[in-house]
Design a protein around this motif. Structure first.
Motif, PDB file in Angstrom:
ATOM      1  N   ILE A  37      22.774   5.184 -16.418  1.00 14.22           N
ATOM      2  CA  ILE A  37      22.866   6.348 -17.299  1.00 14.22           C
ATOM      3  C   ILE A  37      21.777   7.356 -16.967  1.00 14.22           C
ATOM      4  CG2 ILE A  37      22.543   7.135 -19.693  1.00 14.22           C
ATOM      5  CD1 ILE A  37      23.976   4.546 -20.579  1.00 14.22           C
ATOM      6  N   MET A  38      20.540   6.885 -16.816  1.00 21.18           N
ATOM      7  CA  MET A  38      19.430   7.800 -16.532  1.00 21.18           C
ATOM      8  C   MET A  38      19.590   8.460 -15.167  1.00 21.18           C
ATOM      9  SD  MET A  38      16.095   6.123 -18.454  1.00 21.18           S
ATOM     10  CE  MET A  38      15.771   4.957 -17.176  1.00 21.18           C
ATOM     11  N   ALA A  39      20.103   7.724 -14.190  1.00 22.85           N
ATOM     12  CA  ALA A  39      20.328   8.307 -12.868  1.00 22.85           C
ATOM     13  C   ALA A  39      21.434   9.353 -12.919  1.00 22.85           C
ATOM     14  CB  ALA A  39      20.678   7.215 -11.861  1.00 22.85           C
ATOM     15  N   TYR A  40      22.504   9.060 -13.621  1.00 21.80           N
ATOM     16  CA  TYR A  40      23.615  10.008 -13.726  1.00 21.80           C
ATOM     17  C   TYR A  40      23.182  11.287 -14.442  1.00 21.80           C
ATOM     18  CZ  TYR A  40      28.026  12.148 -15.032  1.00 21.80           C
ATOM     19  OH  TYR A  40      29.045  13.045 -15.218  1.00 21.80           O
ATOM     20  N   CYS A  41      22.410  11.125 -15.512  1.00 22.02           N
ATOM     21  CA  CYS A  41      21.994  12.279 -16.315  1.00 22.02           C
ATOM     22  C   CYS A  41      20.744  12.976 -15.761  1.00 22.02           C
ATOM     23  CB  CYS A  41      21.731  11.848 -17.756  1.00 22.02           C
ATOM     24  SG  CYS A  41      23.221  11.313 -18.630  1.00 22.02           S
ATOM     25  N   HIS A  42      20.102  12.388 -14.747  1.00 20.71           N
ATOM     26  CA  HIS A  42      18.873  12.949 -14.171  1.00 20.71           C
ATOM     27  C   HIS A  42      17.782  13.072 -15.232  1.00 20.71           C
ATOM     28  CE1 HIS A  42      21.256  13.828 -10.648  1.00 20.71           C
ATOM     29  NE2 HIS A  42      22.101  14.502 -11.411  1.00 20.71           N
ATOM     30  N   ILE A  43      17.577  11.994 -15.990  1.00 19.24           N
ATOM     31  CA  ILE A  43      16.574  11.985 -17.050  1.00 19.24           C
ATOM     32  C   ILE A  43      15.643  10.792 -16.863  1.00 19.24           C
ATOM     33  CG2 ILE A  43      17.941  13.238 -18.756  1.00 19.24           C
ATOM     34  CD1 ILE A  43      18.852  10.587 -19.922  1.00 19.24           C
ATOM     35  N   ASP A  44      14.471  10.860 -17.484  1.00 17.55           N
ATOM     36  CA  ASP A  44      13.485   9.787 -17.367  1.00 17.55           C
ATOM     37  C   ASP A  44      13.451   8.877 -18.595  1.00 17.55           C
ATOM     38  OD1 ASP A  44      12.647  10.674 -14.846  1.00 17.55           O
ATOM     39  OD2 ASP A  44      11.258  12.108 -15.760  1.00 17.55           O
ATOM     40  N   VAL A  45      13.997   9.356 -19.706  1.00 19.82           N
ATOM     41  CA  VAL A  45      13.999   8.594 -20.951  1.00 19.82           C
ATOM     42  C   VAL A  45      15.418   8.610 -21.517  1.00 19.82           C
ATOM     43  CG1 VAL A  45      13.059   8.471 -23.290  1.00 19.82           C
ATOM     44  CG2 VAL A  45      11.604   9.244 -21.417  1.00 19.82           C
ATOM     45  N   LEU A  46      15.874   7.450 -21.973  1.00 14.31           N
ATOM     46  CA  LEU A  46      17.210   7.347 -22.551  1.00 14.31           C
ATOM     47  C   LEU A  46      17.216   7.973 -23.947  1.00 14.31           C
ATOM     48  CD1 LEU A  46      20.063   6.053 -22.054  1.00 14.31           C
ATOM     49  CD2 LEU A  46      19.254   4.168 -23.459  1.00 14.31           C
ATOM     50  N   PRO A  47      18.044   8.993 -24.175  1.00 14.19           N
ATOM     51  CA  PRO A  47      18.114   9.608 -25.501  1.00 14.19           C
ATOM     52  C   PRO A  47      18.649   8.623 -26.545  1.00 14.19           C
ATOM     53  CG  PRO A  47      19.184  10.998 -23.861  1.00 14.19           C
ATOM     54  CD  PRO A  47      18.896   9.680 -23.209  1.00 14.19           C
ATOM     55  N   ARG A  48      18.170   8.755 -27.759  1.00 13.05           N
ATOM     56  CA  ARG A  48      18.579   7.888 -28.860  1.00 13.05           C
ATOM     57  C   ARG A  48      20.098   7.921 -29.043  1.00 13.05           C
ATOM     58  NH1 ARG A  48      19.933   9.243 -33.631  1.00 13.05           N
ATOM     59  NH2 ARG A  48      19.053  11.321 -33.496  1.00 13.05           N
ATOM     60  N   GLN A  49      20.714   9.080 -28.816  1.00 10.34           N
ATOM     61  CA  GLN A  49      22.150   9.231 -29.020  1.00 10.34           C
ATOM     62  C   GLN A  49      22.972   8.416 -28.028  1.00 10.34           C
ATOM     63  OE1 GLN A  49      19.932  11.657 -28.639  1.00 10.34           O
ATOM     64  NE2 GLN A  49      20.285  13.348 -30.038  1.00 10.34           N
ATOM     65  N   PHE A 101      24.235  15.321 -21.766  1.00 13.13           N
ATOM     66  CA  PHE A 101      22.845  14.910 -21.602  1.00 13.13           C
ATOM     67  C   PHE A 101      22.319  15.107 -20.178  1.00 13.13           C
ATOM     68  CE2 PHE A 101      24.456  12.757 -25.279  1.00 13.13           C
ATOM     69  CZ  PHE A 101      23.431  12.916 -26.189  1.00 13.13           C
ATOM     70  N   ARG A 102      23.175  15.614 -19.303  1.00  8.97           N
ATOM     71  CA  ARG A 102      22.733  15.840 -17.919  1.00  8.97           C
ATOM     72  C   ARG A 102      21.735  16.976 -17.878  1.00  8.97           C
ATOM     73  NH1 ARG A 102      26.630  14.012 -13.427  1.00  8.97           N
ATOM     74  NH2 ARG A 102      25.084  15.117 -12.236  1.00  8.97           N
ATOM     75  N   LYS A 103      20.626  16.737 -17.191  1.00  4.96           N
ATOM     76  CA  LYS A 103      19.586  17.754 -17.083  1.00  4.96           C
ATOM     77  C   LYS A 103      20.028  18.809 -16.076  1.00  4.96           C
ATOM     78  CE  LYS A 103      15.257  16.529 -17.106  1.00  4.96           C
ATOM     79  NZ  LYS A 103      13.962  16.014 -16.666  1.00  4.96           N
ATOM     80  N   ARG A 104      19.960  20.054 -16.498  1.00 10.11           N
ATOM     81  CA  ARG A 104      20.340  21.146 -15.619  1.00 10.11           C
ATOM     82  C   ARG A 104      19.217  21.416 -14.620  1.00 10.11           C
ATOM     83  NH1 ARG A 104      22.105  24.781 -20.561  1.00 10.11           N
ATOM     84  NH2 ARG A 104      19.990  24.209 -21.030  1.00 10.11           N
ATOM     85  N   LYS A 105      19.595  21.877 -13.451  1.00  6.93           N
ATOM     86  CA  LYS A 105      18.602  22.185 -12.420  1.00  6.93           C
ATOM     87  C   LYS A 105      17.925  23.520 -12.673  1.00  6.93           C
ATOM     88  CE  LYS A 105      20.587  19.412  -8.804  1.00  6.93           C
ATOM     89  NZ  LYS A 105      21.035  19.331  -7.452  1.00  6.93           N
ATOM     90  N   GLY A 106      18.643  24.478 -13.201  1.00 10.14           N
ATOM     91  CA  GLY A 106      18.081  25.804 -13.415  1.00 10.14           C
ATOM     92  C   GLY A 106      18.056  26.146 -14.896  1.00 10.14           C
ATOM     93  N   ARG A 107      17.688  27.350 -15.192  1.00  2.44           N
ATOM     94  CA  ARG A 107      17.652  27.810 -16.574  1.00  2.44           C
ATOM     95  C   ARG A 107      18.614  28.968 -16.737  1.00  2.44           C
ATOM     96  NH1 ARG A 107      11.742  28.268 -18.967  1.00  2.44           N
ATOM     97  NH2 ARG A 107      12.158  26.475 -20.266  1.00  2.44           N
ATOM     98  N   VAL A 108      19.178  29.051 -17.895  1.00  2.00           N
ATOM     99  CA  VAL A 108      20.013  30.200 -18.239  1.00  2.00           C
ATOM    100  C   VAL A 108      19.203  31.096 -19.155  1.00  2.00           C
ATOM    101  CG1 VAL A 108      22.183  28.969 -17.949  1.00  2.00           C
ATOM    102  CG2 VAL A 108      21.071  28.916 -20.150  1.00  2.00           C
TER     103      VAL A 108
END
Length: 117
Positions: free
Chosen positions: A33-45, A103-110
């Motif tokens: 899940i963390m690899a797919y979402c590109h996150i370091d901490v698993l969200p509570r949700q 929950f996927r972390k975006r690479k850029g900002r809008v």
């Protein structure tokens, strides 16, 4: 209820004999899940999703006595025949993309992400 307890409940396991295997599946699921979402901490949700995916992987690999549901591998009607491939971890995981995508972390900002001071 903790994730191991929830996983055991989903699989109908009442003893502690397979706790090591189940803990490994939970850890592997969290890492996927963390690899797919590109996150370091698993969200509570997403914590409740971990035992569900781990249970699917447990059943698909045929661990223990908990058998995977019967899956149609081919259908024939007259001269027509359709064959389906077997389920693997990627296909199991892909069933949950819709829930994971927010929950996927975006690479850029809008522009709406930038606060004006």
């Amino acid at each position: 209820m903790e994730q191991l307890g929830t996983l055991k409940m989903l699989l109908g396991i009442k003893d502690d004999e397979q706790d090591s295997l189940l803990s490994f599946l939970i850890e592997d699921t969290v890492n996927m899940i963390m690899a797919y979402c590109h996150i370091d901490v698993l969200p509570r949700q997403l914590e409740s999703l971990v035992p569900k995916i781990a249970a699917d992987m447990y059943r698909a690999k045929g661990y223990g006595d908990s058998k995977s549901p019967e899956v149609v591998k081919s259908i024939s009607e007259g001269e027509r025949s359709v064959t389906y491939t077997e389920t693997d971890n990627d296909k199991i995981f892909s069933n949950y993309y819709k829930r994971l995508d927010p929950f996927r972390k975006r690479k850029g900002r809008v522009p709406s992400d930038i606060s004006i001071q």
